[in-house]
Design a protein around this motif. Structure first.
Motif, PDB file in Angstrom:
ATOM      1  N   ILE A  29       0.843  -1.206   0.000  1.00 45.97           N
ATOM      2  CA  ILE A  29       0.000   0.000   0.000  1.00 45.97           C
ATOM      3  C   ILE A  29       0.874   1.251   0.000  1.00 45.97           C
ATOM      4  O   ILE A  29       0.640   2.198  -0.762  1.00 45.97           O
ATOM      5  N   THR A  32       2.450   1.685  -3.386  1.00 43.78           N
ATOM      6  CA  THR A  32       1.469   2.130  -4.385  1.00 43.78           C
ATOM      7  C   THR A  32       1.197   3.624  -4.251  1.00 43.78           C
ATOM      8  O   THR A  32       1.173   4.352  -5.258  1.00 43.78           O
ATOM      9  N   ILE A  33       1.001   4.078  -3.007  1.00 42.63           N
ATOM     10  CA  ILE A  33       0.747   5.514  -2.795  1.00 42.63           C
ATOM     11  C   ILE A  33       1.949   6.328  -3.248  1.00 42.63           C
ATOM     12  O   ILE A  33       1.820   7.375  -3.900  1.00 42.63           O
ATOM     13  N   THR A  34       3.149   5.861  -2.910  1.00 42.13           N
ATOM     14  CA  THR A  34       4.373   6.578  -3.316  1.00 42.13           C
ATOM     15  C   THR A  34       4.484   6.661  -4.835  1.00 42.13           C
ATOM     16  O   THR A  34       4.775   7.722  -5.401  1.00 42.13           O
ATOM     17  N   SER A  36       2.183   6.613  -7.007  1.00 43.43           N
ATOM     18  CA  SER A  36       1.171   7.467  -7.633  1.00 43.43           C
ATOM     19  C   SER A  36       1.615   8.921  -7.695  1.00 43.43           C
ATOM     20  O   SER A  36       1.096   9.698  -8.497  1.00 43.43           O
ATOM     21  N   TYR A  50      -2.189  11.719 -11.591  1.00 39.92           N
ATOM     22  CA  TYR A  50      -3.587  12.005 -11.279  1.00 39.92           C
ATOM     23  C   TYR A  50      -4.228  12.842 -12.381  1.00 39.92           C
ATOM     24  O   TYR A  50      -5.372  12.618 -12.766  1.00 39.92           O
ATOM     25  N   THR A 259      -4.968   4.453  -5.513  1.00 43.66           N
ATOM     26  CA  THR A 259      -4.931   5.335  -4.344  1.00 43.66           C
ATOM     27  C   THR A 259      -6.264   6.054  -4.163  1.00 43.66           C
ATOM     28  O   THR A 259      -6.753   6.208  -3.034  1.00 43.66           O
ATOM     29  N   VAL A 263      -8.663   5.751  -0.911  1.00 46.29           N
ATOM     30  CA  VAL A 263      -9.190   6.880  -0.127  1.00 46.29           C
ATOM     31  C   VAL A 263     -10.694   6.718   0.085  1.00 46.29           C
ATOM     32  O   VAL A 263     -11.209   6.927   1.195  1.00 46.29           O
TER      33      VAL A 263
END
Length: 283
Positions: A29, A32-34, A36, A50, A259, A263
């Motif tokens: 997780i 993945t966030i990093t 993005s 994004y 991500t 959220v």
């Protein structure tokens, strides 16, 4: 260090579980966030991933379909589960057998249930055959062609799979309501509808809220059913992220979509913890 010496055995027993959670849940997780927020070429921090997915028509469609599917499936599941739970609350011959049979879908793997549903919803499936014999349609309907009918098809398949869990939650709530409350309402001359609206529904509200939040978390991360029944015709956020990574080879935009989905799910988990916590305190 003193604490570690004192609880050395407990720490040793917990270590495999902690390593599993850190290695297979927390680290993926975090990674993945990093990813993005990283540029795929330079590795610099950026919001380009994004901006890229938000500009895609497929992402907007996936976001809309995810929300629409969640609303549709939740509505169908809650209404159906309340009706069945009220029936199962009553005493009648064969109630135990009926309860056991209704729980069967919970034991079926999601992928298997998706394949089973293709026998019903395919062009040559049982549903088209039934509608044709009833003279409702003249030509077979392609339920997986996209749009509202595909969302309804996936929602019905999801309802068959997970409604038993909602029934169990609501049944637990109904069983917790004292019979004396219904007896008092009957003495006062309340009708069945008045009893349901003014007694059953308010006392069942915490269980309904809990079921909605738990199911919403599941509904937003739906994946297998959509992939098996609808393919690419009706993308949701999870299948969009899968396509970005697997078919287009873009792990960074896939991470951005994942991500965003994370959220949304975290918002509902927070709601679940708030409701669950407040119920525990009030109880």
């Amino acid at each position: 260090m003193t604490w570690l010496k004192k609880y050395r055995l407990e720490a040793l027993l917990l270590a495999p579980l902690l390593l599993y959670i850190l290695g297979f849940t927390v680290y993926p997780i975090f990674q993945t966030i990093t990813m993005s927020f990283l540029d795929r070429f330079t590795g610099a921090l950026t919001l380009a991933n994004y901006r890229e997915i938000i500009g895609k028509v497929e992402f907007k469609s996936a976001l809309f379909n995810t929300v629409a599917f969640a609303l549709l499936s939740l509505t169908l599941e809650m209404v159906t589960a309340i009706v069945i739970a009220l029936i199962l609350k009553r005493r009648f011959f064969g109630r135990g057998f009926l309860r056991a049979m209704l729980m069967v879908p919970m034991g079926v793997p999601t992928l298997v249930s998706g394949v089973a549903m293709t026998y019903i919803f395919s062009i040559h499936g049982y549903l088209n055959e039934l509608l044709y014999r009833l003279n409702i349609i003249e030509l077979p309907v392609d339920w997986a062609s996209g749009g509202l009918r595909t969302l309804m098809m996936v929602s019905l398949a999801d309802m068959w799979k997970v409604t038993p869990m909602v029934i169990l939650i609501l049944l637990a709530g109904l069983e917790s309501i004292q019979d004396e409350v219904y007896e008092a309402a009957s003495i006062d001359g309340a009708t069945a509808w008045q009893t349901f609206r003014n007694i059953t529904l308010p006392l069942l509200k915490p269980y309904i809220t809990m079921a909605i939040i738990l199911r919403a978390i599941d509904a937003f991360r739906v994946f297998e059913l959509v992939l098996v029944l609808a393919g690419r015709a009706t993308p949701v956020l999870s299948t969009f992220a899968y396509d970005e990574y697997n078919n287009y080879g873009n792990a960074y935009t896939s991470a951005a979509a994942s991500t965003i989905l994370l959220v949304i799910i975290m918002i509902f988990i927070y709601g679940y913890l708030k409701v669950g916590g407040s119920e525990e305190v009030s109880g």
